[in-house]
Write an enzyme that holds these catalytic residues in place. Structure first.
Site, PDB file in Angstrom:
ATOM      1  N   ALA A 164       0.841  -1.207   0.000  1.00 17.09           N
ATOM      2  CA  ALA A 164       0.000   0.000   0.000  1.00 17.09           C
ATOM      3  C   ALA A 164       0.868   1.247   0.000  1.00 17.09           C
ATOM      4  O   ALA A 164       0.752   2.122   0.852  1.00 17.09           O
ATOM      5  CB  ALA A 164      -0.928  -0.012   1.211  1.00 17.09           C
ATOM      6  N   GLU A 199      18.076  15.513   0.267  1.00 16.11           N
ATOM      7  CA  GLU A 199      16.867  16.036   0.934  1.00 16.11           C
ATOM      8  C   GLU A 199      17.001  15.894   2.454  1.00 16.11           C
ATOM      9  O   GLU A 199      16.614  16.784   3.203  1.00 16.11           O
ATOM     10  CB  GLU A 199      15.621  15.307   0.424  1.00 16.11           C
ATOM     11  CG  GLU A 199      15.298  15.684  -1.021  1.00 16.11           C
ATOM     12  CD  GLU A 199      13.861  15.401  -1.414  1.00 16.11           C
ATOM     13  OE1 GLU A 199      13.370  14.297  -1.119  1.00 16.11           O
ATOM     14  OE2 GLU A 199      13.217  16.290  -2.014  1.00 16.11           O
ATOM     15  N   LYS A 255       1.837  -4.563   4.763  1.00 17.19           N
ATOM     16  CA  LYS A 255       2.457  -4.911   6.045  1.00 17.19           C
ATOM     17  C   LYS A 255       1.883  -4.111   7.209  1.00 17.19           C
ATOM     18  O   LYS A 255       1.737  -4.604   8.302  1.00 17.19           O
ATOM     19  CB  LYS A 255       3.951  -4.589   5.901  1.00 17.19           C
ATOM     20  CG  LYS A 255       4.853  -5.261   6.844  1.00 17.19           C
ATOM     21  CD  LYS A 255       6.213  -5.394   6.203  1.00 17.19           C
ATOM     22  CE  LYS A 255       7.280  -4.511   6.705  1.00 17.19           C
ATOM     23  NZ  LYS A 255       8.562  -4.729   6.058  1.00 17.19           N
ATOM     24  N   ASP A 303       8.998   0.592  -7.523  1.00 17.58           N
ATOM     25  CA  ASP A 303      10.429   0.332  -7.336  1.00 17.58           C
ATOM     26  C   ASP A 303      10.825  -1.110  -7.637  1.00 17.58           C
ATOM     27  O   ASP A 303      12.013  -1.414  -7.761  1.00 17.58           O
ATOM     28  CB  ASP A 303      10.846   0.682  -5.902  1.00 17.58           C
ATOM     29  CG  ASP A 303      10.844   2.181  -5.644  1.00 17.58           C
ATOM     30  OD1 ASP A 303      10.520   2.946  -6.568  1.00 17.58           O
ATOM     31  OD2 ASP A 303      11.169   2.590  -4.511  1.00 17.58           O
ATOM     32  N   ALA A 353       8.303   7.859  -7.160  1.00 17.67           N
ATOM     33  CA  ALA A 353       6.863   7.826  -6.873  1.00 17.67           C
ATOM     34  C   ALA A 353       6.089   8.284  -8.105  1.00 17.67           C
ATOM     35  O   ALA A 353       5.006   7.764  -8.407  1.00 17.67           O
ATOM     36  CB  ALA A 353       6.576   8.736  -5.684  1.00 17.67           C
ATOM     37  N   LYS A 373       7.500  22.072  -5.064  1.00 17.11           N
ATOM     38  CA  LYS A 373       7.630  20.800  -4.344  1.00 17.11           C
ATOM     39  C   LYS A 373       6.370  20.536  -3.504  1.00 17.11           C
ATOM     40  O   LYS A 373       5.832  19.429  -3.481  1.00 17.11           O
ATOM     41  CB  LYS A 373       8.870  20.880  -3.433  1.00 17.11           C
ATOM     42  CG  LYS A 373       9.112  19.642  -2.606  1.00 17.11           C
ATOM     43  CD  LYS A 373       9.787  18.559  -3.397  1.00 17.11           C
ATOM     44  CE  LYS A 373      10.099  17.333  -2.573  1.00 17.11           C
ATOM     45  NZ  LYS A 373      10.576  16.226  -3.388  1.00 17.11           N
ATOM     46  N   TYR A 389       2.860   4.049  -3.020  1.00 19.86           N
ATOM     47  CA  TYR A 389       2.369   4.878  -4.126  1.00 19.86           C
ATOM     48  C   TYR A 389       1.700   4.041  -5.214  1.00 19.86           C
ATOM     49  O   TYR A 389       0.596   4.336  -5.660  1.00 19.86           O
ATOM     50  CB  TYR A 389       3.521   5.689  -4.730  1.00 19.86           C
ATOM     51  CG  TYR A 389       3.942   6.806  -3.835  1.00 19.86           C
ATOM     52  CD1 TYR A 389       3.353   8.053  -3.928  1.00 19.86           C
ATOM     53  CD2 TYR A 389       4.900   6.606  -2.845  1.00 19.86           C
ATOM     54  CE1 TYR A 389       3.713   9.074  -3.070  1.00 19.86           C
ATOM     55  CE2 TYR A 389       5.268   7.610  -1.983  1.00 19.86           C
ATOM     56  CZ  TYR A 389       4.676   8.846  -2.102  1.00 19.86           C
ATOM     57  OH  TYR A 389       5.015   9.858  -1.235  1.00 19.86           O
TER      58      TYR A 389
END
Ligand SMILES: Cc1cc2nc3c(=O)[nH]c(=O)nc-3n(C[C@H](O)[C@H](O)[C@H](O)COP(=O)(O)OP(=O)(O)OC[C@H]3O[C@@H](n4cnc5c(N)ncnc54)[C@H](O)[C@@H]3O)c2cc1C
Length: 401
Positions: A12, A172, A39, A299, A316, A376, A14
């Site tokens: 669960a 970041e 999970k 991913d 994402a 952003k 993106y």
């Protein structure tokens, strides 16, 4: 009446959440039984995690109960851990539930840290980019600040922070941490000149692949906040005392944050899919090669950018776009119709640098500082809009100003 096909969506994040949201919108009640398995009972926004990791945001802001977002009339949610996919038997093995059969499967289990064979990462570095992982990073950093003044001999390694990797996540994170350091120093009565921050990168540049002017802007900004870059300096080992670089240099630190990139979820390798670093080179319709009913996105998937002949980086942005195509392709498989081919539509990339600073490219336009920061936050809010409309965006969104 023919029985409805069973669709299982694994993860669960993106990819999984957007797949579930699109299915709920596009499928009729009689089209399929759909179960989303993950999970945790919450969905978290991985792309926000550098903020709670550095303590500039509460971790709860990055997460929401899965049940509060999905349409429960159409999607069933099961909290469980996927252990393996038995692709020949059309089954998944779950830790608690045991076996579950599927007619169609969407695998969106995300990624795990890539160590590139460097010893000691899992033992001594912080590498878990999950809600629980970033809680530990934040608590650890604050604990070391608190401990510093209680030692008979103040230890420099308590206040030395090493970030391995100057990619998106590393930059970041250091952006947030460097922004928070003055506040931590004030709160814990620690002189600011005692704090050392290093970003260590094996490649010849920070943010490889990013526009060089923007990279320079980011590095200058972070250096002005006290960050020291060690570029083109591979790490050979992480130890209990810090890091050792290939050229022999040692940096003593009690905090090594691992952000050198990811590999696909281990379930992919365990389940016997052909893969490169845990990622499956999917067909254009996003199915695993040779599989009629198994889609792999996010991913865990790998796609080659034909212009650069290199894999698209796992993002994402791509996971969400793939989810839209997968929901359409599932409907085509169930009701008949052509399967769509997926092509990423990269709208831009923006990296936050803490405070009101960011850099990015949107379309052909380079953005710096507050305008990049505004963009952003708009990207972050757009995702909430896609997932849960205006209500979720107003509840969880960020103020772009
Ligand atoms: C700090 C940081 C910043 C980032 N910033 C950006 C950005 O600005 N823009 C961008 O596009 N990308 C960014 N990324 C990358 C982006 O977060 C990932 O590419 C994206 O989350 C991938 O989506 P996914 O659906 O494949 O996996 P995830 O979103 O990671 O979701 C995987 C889900 O599977 C669940 N799961 C894992 N293992 C199991 C199991 N065994 N059983 C059941 N469930 C399981 C997890 O709990 C999770 O809910 C960033 C990443 C990080 C770490």
């Amino acid at each position: 009446m023919a029985t409805k096909p069973t669709i299982l969506i694994l993860g669960a994040g993106y990819g999984g959440m957007v797949t579930a949201t699109k299915i709920a919108k596009e499928f009729g009640h009689s089209d399929a039984n759909v179960t989303l398995i993950s999970k945790h009972n919450y969905h978290y926004q991985t792309t926000w995690l550098h903020e709670p990791a550095a303590g500039t945001m509460h971790p709860d802001r990055t997460r929401m109960p899965v049940d509060s977002v999905i349409n429960r009339n159409k999607i069933h949610f099961l909290q469980d851990e996927v252990e393996e996919i038995k692709k020949e038997e059309n089954k998944v093995i779950l830790k608690e539930t045991g076996e579950m059969e599927f007619d169609y499967l969407v695998t969106a289990l995300g990624a795990v840290p890539e160590t590139f064979g460097v010893e000691g990462v899992f033992e001594h570095a912080f590498s878990k980019w999950t809600v629980n992982g970033v809680r530990e990073m934040k608590e650890h950093i604050e604990y070391l600040f608190a401990k510093y003044n209680n030692e008979p001999e103040p230890r420099d390694d308590y206040l030395t922070f090493v970030v391995a990797g100057a990619g998106f996540t590393g930059m970041e994170f250091i952006g947030e941490l460097s922004e928070r350091i003055p506040e931590l120093c004030k709160d814990y009565d620690v002189p600011k000149n005692k704090v050392k921050m290093y970003v260590i990168e094996a490649a010849p540049t920070a943010l490889p692949g990013f526009d060089p002017e923007l990279v320079e802007y980011a590095m200058n900004l972070l250096e002005n906040r006290g960050v020291e870059f060690k570029i083109n300096k591979p790490i050979s080992e992480v130890t209990a005392d810090g890091v050792v670089l290939k050229d022999g240099e040692e940096i003593k630190s009690q905090t090594v944050i691992w952000a050198t990139g990811v590999r696909g979820h281990p379930v992919i390798e365990k389940s016997g899919f052909e893969n490169m670093r845990g990622r499956v080179k999917v067909e254009k319709d996003l199915r695993a090669p040779g599989e009629d009913n198994i889609f792999i996105i996010g991913d865990c998937s790998l796609m080659i950018n034909e212009e650069t002949e290199r894999p698209y980086p796992p993002t994402a942005q791509i996971a969400m776009q793939q989810a839209e195509t997968v929901s359409k392709n599932l409907l085509a498989l169930i009701k008949g119709g052509e399967l769509q081919e997926f092509t990423p539509d990269i709208k831009g990339t923006v990296a936050s640098l803490g405070g009101k600073e960011a850099i990015g490219v949107v379309g052909n336009k380079k953005l710096y500082g507050t305008s990049a920061n505004f963009m952003k936050k708009m990207i972050d809010n757009r995702y909430l809009w896609i997932l849960g409309g205006a209500g979720l965006m107003l509840k969880k969104g960020k103020n772009p100003l």
